[in-house]
Motif scaffolding. Structure first.
Motif, PDB file in Angstrom:
ATOM      1  N   GLY A   1       0.723  -1.323  -0.124  1.00  0.00           N
ATOM      2  CA  GLY A   1      -0.051   0.168   0.026  1.00  0.00           C
ATOM      3  C   GLY A   1       0.820   1.254  -0.122  1.00  0.00           C
ATOM      4  O   GLY A   1       0.360   2.451  -0.029  1.00  0.00           O
ATOM      5  N   ALA A   2       2.485   1.211  -0.257  1.00  0.00           N
ATOM      6  CA  ALA A   2       2.863   2.435  -0.257  1.00  0.00           C
ATOM      7  C   ALA A   2       2.685   3.363  -1.213  1.00  0.00           C
ATOM      8  O   ALA A   2       2.395   2.927  -2.465  1.00  0.00           O
ATOM      9  N   ASN A   3       2.771   4.630  -1.090  1.00  0.00           N
ATOM     10  CA  ASN A   3       2.723   5.470  -1.942  1.00  0.00           C
ATOM     11  C   ASN A   3       3.893   6.966  -1.558  1.00  0.00           C
ATOM     12  O   ASN A   3       4.159   6.924  -0.412  1.00  0.00           O
ATOM     13  N   GLY A   4       4.153   7.633  -2.543  1.00  0.00           N
ATOM     14  CA  GLY A   4       5.033   8.554  -2.379  1.00  0.00           C
ATOM     15  C   GLY A   4       5.865   8.948  -3.513  1.00  0.00           C
ATOM     16  O   GLY A   4       5.634   8.811  -4.752  1.00  0.00           O
ATOM     17  N   THR A   5       7.283   9.360  -3.374  1.00  0.00           N
ATOM     18  CA  THR A   5       8.116   9.583  -4.555  1.00  0.00           C
ATOM     19  C   THR A   5       9.236   9.139  -4.316  1.00  0.00           C
ATOM     20  O   THR A   5       9.789   8.849  -2.966  1.00  0.00           O
ATOM     21  N   CYS A   6      10.202   8.646  -5.143  1.00  0.00           N
ATOM     22  CA  CYS A   6      11.644   8.353  -5.226  1.00  0.00           C
ATOM     23  C   CYS A   6      12.532   9.313  -6.113  1.00  0.00           C
ATOM     24  O   CYS A   6      12.075   9.567  -7.349  1.00  0.00           O
ATOM     25  N   MET A   7      13.418  10.169  -5.740  1.00  0.00           N
ATOM     26  CA  MET A   7      14.269  10.713  -6.359  1.00  0.00           C
ATOM     27  C   MET A   7      15.429  10.153  -6.716  1.00  0.00           C
ATOM     28  O   MET A   7      16.125   9.268  -5.701  1.00  0.00           O
ATOM     29  N   PHE A   8      16.062   9.875  -7.837  1.00  0.00           N
ATOM     30  CA  PHE A   8      17.252   9.093  -8.294  1.00  0.00           C
ATOM     31  C   PHE A   8      18.158  10.274  -8.914  1.00  0.00           C
ATOM     32  O   PHE A   8      18.048  10.841  -9.962  1.00  0.00           O
ATOM     33  N   LYS A   9      19.422  10.268  -7.996  1.00  0.00           N
ATOM     34  CA  LYS A   9      20.228  11.278  -8.513  1.00  0.00           C
ATOM     35  C   LYS A   9      21.683  10.671  -9.175  1.00  0.00           C
ATOM     36  O   LYS A   9      22.025   9.519  -8.546  1.00  0.00           O
ATOM     37  N   ARG A  10      21.895  10.930 -10.382  1.00  0.00           N
ATOM     38  CA  ARG A  10      23.269  10.354 -11.125  1.00  0.00           C
ATOM     39  C   ARG A  10      24.522  10.688 -10.327  1.00  0.00           C
ATOM     40  O   ARG A  10      24.560  11.503  -9.725  1.00  0.00           O
ATOM     41  N   VAL A  11      25.087   9.262  -9.972  1.00  0.00           N
ATOM     42  CA  VAL A  11      26.283   9.395  -9.431  1.00  0.00           C
ATOM     43  C   VAL A  11      27.468   8.871 -10.229  1.00  0.00           C
ATOM     44  O   VAL A  11      27.279   8.022 -11.182  1.00  0.00           O
ATOM     45  N   GLU A  12      28.882   9.063 -10.103  1.00  0.00           N
ATOM     46  CA  GLU A  12      29.866   8.748 -10.936  1.00  0.00           C
ATOM     47  C   GLU A  12      30.088   7.448 -10.453  1.00  0.00           C
ATOM     48  O   GLU A  12      30.307   6.891  -9.630  1.00  0.00           O
ATOM     49  N   ASP A  13      30.416   6.275 -11.656  1.00  0.00           N
ATOM     50  CA  ASP A  13      30.673   5.009 -11.287  1.00  0.00           C
ATOM     51  C   ASP A  13      31.279   4.475 -12.531  1.00  0.00           C
ATOM     52  O   ASP A  13      30.881   3.477 -13.056  1.00  0.00           O
ATOM     53  N   GLY A  14      32.079   5.278 -13.225  1.00  0.00           N
ATOM     54  CA  GLY A  14      32.842   4.768 -14.546  1.00  0.00           C
ATOM     55  C   GLY A  14      31.553   4.915 -15.603  1.00  0.00           C
ATOM     56  O   GLY A  14      31.123   5.772 -15.767  1.00  0.00           O
TER      57      GLY A  14
END
Length: 130
Positions: free
Chosen positions: A100-113
């Protein structure tokens, strides 16, 4: 680790209804041990006339398989912008601990080659037991 499978037409370019499926490992830290798996399904909406670049609008659904259940996110975006920017997706449900979860997810790019890597920050509302 990433596994990718694309559905394309004979020209090799995605078209309406073309689906791209990608699997990503989930860890608590960059290059840390895998604790889960994210399966991303991107559907081409073939709306190139309203996007700033040559690519189409995409609907992306991601199922995150985590130790305590699954968490499902959804986003409709201009794929040209998605390739360059951080991502924001709506949480539309889950199972187990995330039922039943709701909300938001923010995905920030990170350096990994050369591999794509993101740091996720999710704000969730999960109903208490019934």
């Amino acid at each position: 680790r990433m596994i990718k499978k694309e559905s394309t037409n004979k020209s090799g370019k995605p078209e309406l209804g073309a689906i791209t499926v990608v699997a990503f490992s989930i860890s608590n830290e960059l290059n840390g041990p895998q604790i889960g798996l994210a399966i991303s399904r991107r559907l081409d909406l073939a709306l190139t006339d309203i996007t700033p670049g040559p690519n189409s609008m995409m609907e992306t659904a991601v199922t995150n398989f985590l130790p305590d259940g699954t968490l499902v996110t959804l986003q409709v975006t201009d794929y040209d912008s998605e390739k360059m920017a951080d991502l924001s997706r709506a949480v539309v449900g889950g199972t187990g601990k995330y039922m039943g979860a709701n909300g938001t997810c923010m995905f920030k790019r990170v350096e990994d080659g050369e591999r794509p890597a993101y740091k996720a920050n999710c704000k969730l509302e999960v109903p208490c037991g019934k």
